[in-house]
Design an enzyme around this catalytic site. Structure first.
Site, PDB file in Angstrom:
ATOM      1  N   LYS A 153       0.818  -1.217   0.000  1.00 24.33           N
ATOM      2  CA  LYS A 153       0.000   0.000   0.000  1.00 24.33           C
ATOM      3  C   LYS A 153       0.848   1.262   0.000  1.00 24.33           C
ATOM      4  O   LYS A 153       0.467   2.259  -0.606  1.00 24.33           O
ATOM      5  CB  LYS A 153      -0.949   0.016   1.196  1.00 24.33           C
ATOM      6  CG  LYS A 153      -2.146  -0.897   1.018  1.00 24.33           C
ATOM      7  CD  LYS A 153      -3.288  -0.431   1.884  1.00 24.33           C
ATOM      8  CE  LYS A 153      -4.553  -1.204   1.602  1.00 24.33           C
ATOM      9  NZ  LYS A 153      -5.630  -0.841   2.516  1.00 24.33           N
ATOM     10  N   LYS A 203      -4.888 -10.620  -6.270  1.00 25.28           N
ATOM     11  CA  LYS A 203      -6.093 -10.764  -5.445  1.00 25.28           C
ATOM     12  C   LYS A 203      -7.222  -9.880  -5.988  1.00 25.28           C
ATOM     13  O   LYS A 203      -6.954  -8.772  -6.459  1.00 25.28           O
ATOM     14  CB  LYS A 203      -5.670 -10.358  -4.030  1.00 25.28           C
ATOM     15  CG  LYS A 203      -6.739 -10.116  -3.047  1.00 25.28           C
ATOM     16  CD  LYS A 203      -6.179  -9.641  -1.715  1.00 25.28           C
ATOM     17  CE  LYS A 203      -6.318  -8.145  -1.592  1.00 25.28           C
ATOM     18  NZ  LYS A 203      -6.287  -7.629  -0.233  1.00 25.28           N
ATOM     19  N   LYS A 219     -11.046  -4.193  -4.061  1.00 28.21           N
ATOM     20  CA  LYS A 219     -11.869  -3.021  -4.376  1.00 28.21           C
ATOM     21  C   LYS A 219     -11.020  -1.877  -4.908  1.00 28.21           C
ATOM     22  O   LYS A 219     -11.525  -0.942  -5.499  1.00 28.21           O
ATOM     23  CB  LYS A 219     -12.732  -2.590  -3.185  1.00 28.21           C
ATOM     24  CG  LYS A 219     -12.040  -2.539  -1.848  1.00 28.21           C
ATOM     25  CD  LYS A 219     -13.059  -2.488  -0.690  1.00 28.21           C
ATOM     26  CE  LYS A 219     -12.453  -3.057   0.581  1.00 28.21           C
ATOM     27  NZ  LYS A 219     -13.395  -3.398   1.612  1.00 28.21           N
TER      28      LYS A 219
END
Ligand code: TYM
Length: 340
Positions: A119, A202, A205
């Protein structure tokens, strides 16, 4: 000697940072419902809005996403009478215990977290401090209830293991046996649902391509289109699950089928061996629409009455605090805070 007897208790959380995906549903929510309905453990489920703001969230969208997530929980089968259902920021004890854990956890532990690396990317200097400390708050979410079992998807395993490390270090540092050593519960065919466009990534969203995921709010047409266009290989389905080993996209669709139908991948393969994707994909699309459409319709219905959702969350927070308050008080006493 154990200071407390740790009654089995389940806690898990989902971030209200955008819509719910099929990955969240199969990897987490559907399993939360099964655990609740088994009725043998107290179940606590949380919308972790304080985790969501570790990356920028538009305030109106965050409010909407939190209510929509609550509607998703209920539509998927969480009963706010049977389970405790609430949003994190209404229970300040999470952040209070999170601070204590910031002082227990080590920088090196946080730096090893793969989600932090993914991230924060290359520009770690510009990531929020909250994003770095995220796993310590997650440990607090779990341990403020002395939760013993945490159902999550594969991607959260490392964070739950860090929660164990934090509990062990706290207990050692203060010479107590206060926090339980939590078990991650990662079970079933769909604990790692992959992108429909790339079987090595993966389903998420935050993926820029909407075609990579199925959202719980997608229409039946969109669900069917996304499955029809999902990346696959030209081979038919094999006779055994082992035959899927080097075929990530095919394996993903089989796992999704298994997760939706409550079957094992072996059973899905037994029923569909030798089928081309031209046949398998429409069956999967029909199954996905049959399972997801009622949830999506119920979510829209619940979202018509946001005041009722807010009442449910406030009531859930009140119940959560009856467990969290004494655990925080005892933690403060152990640590040496005057007044606790
Ligand atoms: P989050 O919000 O990213 O995801 C919520 C849950 O959905 C699972 N999940 C998946 N499972 C299978 N396949 C996928 N593609 C997929 N994508 C998501 C996640 O594993 C998770 O179980 N840090 C957590 C939220 C959290 C939490 C907690 C969880 C905060 N505090 C305490 C458990 C206990 C997160 O970001 O999940």
């Amino acid at each position: 000697m154990a200071e407390v007897v740790h009654t089995p208790r389940v806690f898990s959380g989902i971030q209200p940072s955008g819509g719910l995906t099929l990955g969240n549903y199969l990897g987490a929510m559907k399993r939360f419902v099964t655990t609740q309905d088994a009725g043998d453990m107290e179940t606590i489920y949380c919308m972790v809005d304080q985790h969501a703001i570790t990356v920028w969230q538009d305030p109106d969208k965050l409010r909407h996403a939190t209510r929509e997530l609550c509607a998703g929980f209920i539509a998927a089968g969480i009963d706010p009478e049977k389970s405790i259902l609430f949003n994190q920021s209404q229970v300040p004890e999470h952040a209070q215990l999170g601070w204590i854990f910031n002082c227990v956890a080590r920088m090196g532990w946080m730096q090893r977290m793969t989600q932090w690396k993914d991230k924060a990317g290359k520009n770690t200097q510009n990531a929020s401090l909250g994003l770095f400390a995220y796993p310590a708050l997650m440990a607090a979410d779990i341990l403020i209830y002395h939760a013993t079992h945490v159902p999550v998807g594969e991607d959260q395993k490392q964070h739950v293991e860090l929660t164990r490390d934090i509990a062990i270090k706290f207990n050692n540092d203060y010479g107590v046996d206060f926090f339980p050593v939590t078990e991650p519960v990662i079970e079933g065919a769909a604990t790692r649902v992959m992108s429909l466009r790339d079987g090595s990534k993966k389903m998420s969203k935050s993926d820029p391509s909407d075609m990579s995921r199925i959202n719980l709010t997608d229409s039946a047409d969109d669900i069917a289109k996304k499955i029809r266009k999902a990346k696959t290989d030209p081979e038919p389905l094999p006779d055994t699950v082992e035959g899927l080993a080097d075929r990530p996209e095919a394996r993903n669709l089989v796992n999704i089928y298994a997760g939706l139908a409550d079957l094992t991948p072996e059973q899905v393969i037994a029923d569909h061996a030798g089928q081309q994707f031209g046949t398998f994909k429409p069956s999967l699309a029909d199954l996905a629409v049959a399972k997801l459409e009622p949830i999506s319709a119920e979510m829209s219905r619940l979202m018509q009455d946001p005041a009722e959702i807010d009442r449910i969350l406030a009531r859930g927070a009140e119940r959560a605090r009856t467990i969290a308050t004494p655990i925080l008080k005892r933690t403060y006493q152990i640590v040496g805070m005057v007044g606790a």
